[in-house]
Motif scaffolding. Structure first.
Motif, mmCIF file in Angstrom:
data_model
loop_
_atom_site.group_PDB
_atom_site.id
_atom_site.type_symbol
_atom_site.label_atom_id
_atom_site.label_comp_id
_atom_site.label_asym_id
_atom_site.label_seq_id
_atom_site.Cartn_x
_atom_site.Cartn_y
_atom_site.Cartn_z
ATOM 1 N N UNK A 85 0.868 -1.201 -0.018
ATOM 2 C CA UNK A 85 0.161 0.084 -0.032
ATOM 3 C C UNK A 85 1.023 1.243 0.124
ATOM 4 N N UNK A 86 1.874 1.404 0.771
ATOM 5 C CA UNK A 86 2.698 2.386 0.856
ATOM 6 C C UNK A 86 3.730 2.561 -0.546
ATOM 7 N N UNK A 87 4.166 1.366 -1.163
ATOM 8 C CA UNK A 87 4.986 1.315 -2.370
ATOM 9 C C UNK A 87 4.391 0.420 -3.356
ATOM 10 N N UNK A 88 3.200 0.731 -4.184
ATOM 11 C CA UNK A 88 2.667 -0.389 -4.953
ATOM 12 C C UNK A 88 3.521 -1.060 -5.946
ATOM 13 N N UNK A 151 -9.477 -1.028 5.044
ATOM 14 C CA UNK A 151 -10.854 -0.504 4.720
ATOM 15 C C UNK A 151 -10.706 0.313 3.336
ATOM 16 N N UNK A 152 -11.458 -0.253 2.200
ATOM 17 C CA UNK A 152 -11.318 0.616 1.038
ATOM 18 C C UNK A 152 -10.289 0.209 -0.017
ATOM 19 N N UNK A 153 -9.557 -0.586 0.567
ATOM 20 C CA UNK A 153 -8.396 -1.309 -0.344
ATOM 21 C C UNK A 153 -9.095 -2.041 -1.495
ATOM 22 N N UNK A 154 -8.734 -1.801 -2.575
ATOM 23 C CA UNK A 154 -9.014 -2.697 -3.626
ATOM 24 C C UNK A 154 -8.437 -3.969 -3.789
ATOM 25 N N UNK A 155 -9.495 -4.889 -3.904
ATOM 26 C CA UNK A 155 -8.939 -6.530 -3.633
ATOM 27 C C UNK A 155 -8.653 -6.788 -5.049
#
Length: 352
Positions: A85-88, A151-155
């Motif tokens: 999430x920090x470094x996609x 929460x809200x993170x795309x799967x």
């Protein structure tokens, strides 16, 4: 010849804030990757990687390595999903099988490490792919488990390549079979590298691949100083410590058992007695130090590092042990040497 890619690996030095600053400069200079080690009980790698992930934008970030015993596969997958999430799409998961007596001191029974690594890779990879996993292995087990994500993170499945910090012949073969890459160990010789590539290739063929299909960062311990003797003194001290701590790797690199026995006796075992390292250092020939490290002036270090780039998918992951980190970053900048040649001399062969 190297592909022009260069990485850097931080062991237990420098301090975390300086590591972040160095990673920012490396990103500016076009470095491919930065790897953070987790060794002994000095620092954990994840805390530092989180800081670097937040501060940087393009450089790849890896653990070089963390072990597969103190974090269960479920936590490791969750950790790297969070870092992603920090470094996609920039995270690289480097894992190793740990070592004794440190594992024993932590209450860990490292039985069947090859079996454990096989199961660990499968479960971690499936969880990162956001599968719901039930797996009843001998060493690793999860039941009806999936990563919920924040929460809200795309799967969307997490694209986190898995690298194994392999040393022994069976682990090298397993890495070739299952991993996306192999973090080739530092303090190893060119003779060892040739043998390791054969074993990786043998394992890769089990899954219809070859060693050339894997990413192979080569950890190279580097002691650099304009004064060659000062660099060699630092490299000799660290090499002596390593011979006493992990002699099996030195053996695989062609160091004589007799020398290892004499070094260990002079050191007083591991951990060494007070003054033991200093007592053992004169026993270690310069030829052995040069065969296991890149040590000397900037030009000498450039030439010695270049010798490891024997295939296009092998690139240096420099591990500095002198304190001139900023200078080393500048000297090995990919923009300084875009062709990736770094010279071409070959380090000396191990002595006794």
């Amino acid at each position: 010849m190297s592909s022009g890619r260069v990485g850097m690996c931080f062991l237990d030095r420098p301090d975390p804030r300086r590591q972040v600053a160095l990673a920012l400069r490396m990103e500016e200079l076009g470095y491919d990757s930065v790897w953070v080690c987790e060794t002994r009980t000095a620092r954990d790698a994840i805390s530092i990687l989180g800081a670097i992930a937040y501060a940087t934008h393009t450089i790849k970030l890896g653990t070089g390595v963390v072990n597969s015993w103190t974090r269960p596969a479920s936590l490791m997958a969750l950790t790297f999903a969070t870092l992603d999430e920090l470094a996609p799409d920039r995270m690289l998961l480097g894992i190793g099988a740990y070592w004794d007596p440190l594992a024993w001191k932590q209450g860990i029974d490292r039985r069947r490490p090859i079996k454990q690594m096989r199961e660990y890779i499968e479960v971690t990879r499936r969880l990162l792919a956001l599968e719901t996993v039930t797996y009843e292995g001998e060493m690793v087990a999860v039941r009806d488990l999936r990563l919920d994500l924040g929460h809200g993170v795309d799967r969307t499945p997490k694209r986190v390549p898995i690298y194994v910090g392999a040393t022994g012949p069976q682990m090298l073969a397993l890495s070739g079979e299952l991993a996306d890459g192999v973090m080739l160990n530092g303090f190893t010789s060119l003779t060892y590298l040739a043998d390791a590539l054969e074993r990786i290739d043998r394992g890769a063929r089990r899954s219809g691949r070859r060693a050339d299909d894997l990413d192979l960062p080569q950890t190279i311990v580097i002691a650099m100083d304009k004064d060659e003797e000062k660099a060699l003194e630092v490299a000799t001290r660290m090499t002596t410590m390593y011979l006493g701590q992990q002699p099996h790797i030195a053996l695989a690199s062609g160091v004589d058992q007799d020398l290892l026995d004499r070094v260990r006796q002079a050191m007083g075992g591991w951990p060494p007695r007070d003054g033991g390292i200093e007592a053992a250092m004169p026993l270690v020939p310069v030829a052995v130090v040069r065969s296991l490290t890149a040590a000397g002036t900037p030009d000498q270090c450039l030439e010695q590092v270049a010798a490891y780039s024997v295939r296009p998918n092998i690139y240096p992951a420099l591990l500095p042990i002198t304190e001139n980190y900023e200078e080393i970053v500048e000297v090995f900048s990919p923009r300084r040497d875009p062709g990736g040649s770094f010279g071409g001399a070959t380090p000396a062969s191990p002595g006794s």
